[in-house]
Design a protein around this motif. Structure first.
Motif, short mmCIF file in Angstrom:
data_model
loop_
_atom_site.label_atom_id
_atom_site.label_comp_id
_atom_site.label_asym_id
_atom_site.label_seq_id
_atom_site.Cartn_x
_atom_site.Cartn_y
_atom_site.Cartn_z
N UNK A 12 0.78 -1.23 -0.02
CA UNK A 12 0.05 0.09 0.16
C UNK A 12 0.70 1.26 0.08
N UNK A 13 0.58 2.27 -0.92
CA UNK A 13 1.54 3.59 -1.05
C UNK A 13 0.43 4.64 -0.98
N UNK A 14 0.78 5.24 0.06
CA UNK A 14 0.08 6.59 0.20
C UNK A 14 0.88 7.51 -0.16
N UNK A 15 -0.03 8.54 -1.31
CA UNK A 15 0.85 9.54 -1.74
C UNK A 15 0.29 10.82 -0.88
N UNK A 16 1.23 11.35 -0.20
CA UNK A 16 0.95 12.46 0.73
C UNK A 16 0.73 13.64 -0.08
N UNK A 17 1.97 13.93 -0.90
CA UNK A 17 2.02 15.24 -1.60
C UNK A 17 2.87 14.99 -2.76
N UNK A 18 2.64 15.98 -3.88
CA UNK A 18 3.28 15.60 -5.14
C UNK A 18 2.86 14.59 -5.92
N UNK A 19 3.42 13.73 -6.85
CA UNK A 19 2.95 12.99 -8.01
C UNK A 19 3.75 11.68 -7.76
N UNK A 20 3.26 10.75 -8.22
CA UNK A 20 4.02 9.67 -8.36
C UNK A 20 3.16 8.63 -9.63
N UNK A 21 3.80 7.47 -10.07
CA UNK A 21 3.17 6.79 -11.16
C UNK A 21 3.60 5.40 -10.82
N UNK A 22 2.50 4.36 -10.99
CA UNK A 22 2.77 3.00 -10.91
C UNK A 22 1.87 2.32 -11.99
N UNK A 23 2.37 1.27 -12.34
CA UNK A 23 1.58 0.24 -13.47
C UNK A 23 1.48 -0.92 -12.58
N UNK A 24 0.16 -1.44 -13.02
CA UNK A 24 -0.20 -2.84 -12.54
C UNK A 24 -1.16 -3.32 -13.85
N UNK A 25 -0.85 -4.60 -14.12
CA UNK A 25 -1.89 -5.35 -15.15
C UNK A 25 -1.93 -4.55 -16.64
#
Length: 72
Positions: A12-25
């Motif tokens: 589980x990744x909680x993005x608190x501030x800013x941006x992030x990018x993840x891929x699944x499926x």
């Protein structure tokens, strides 16, 4: 990161501030502050370096197969 999974753990990744990018499926998710990314046990996923390091996030892995002394 390269595609990977965490065996019996939920990630589980909680993005608190800013941006992030993840891929699944085969789907890429662009996340911003107050977003959550969840990878289920055995589910191959990856992060992308485009935003990594420019965000604040909390990262947790939980192995729910170990029920005894869960918080100890």
């Amino acid at each position: 990161l390269d595609p990977h999974d965490h065996g019996t753990c939920i990630e589980i990744i909680f993005v608190v501030a800013g941006r992030d990018s993840y891929s699944v499926g085969g789907q890429t998710y662009e996340l911003s502050g107050n977003s959550v990314f969840v990878a289920m046990p055995g589910e191959e996923h990856q992060s992308h370096e485009a935003y990594q390091g420019l965000s604040e996030h909390v990262w947790v892995q939980l192995d729910l197969t170990v029920s005894r002394d869960f918080l100890g």
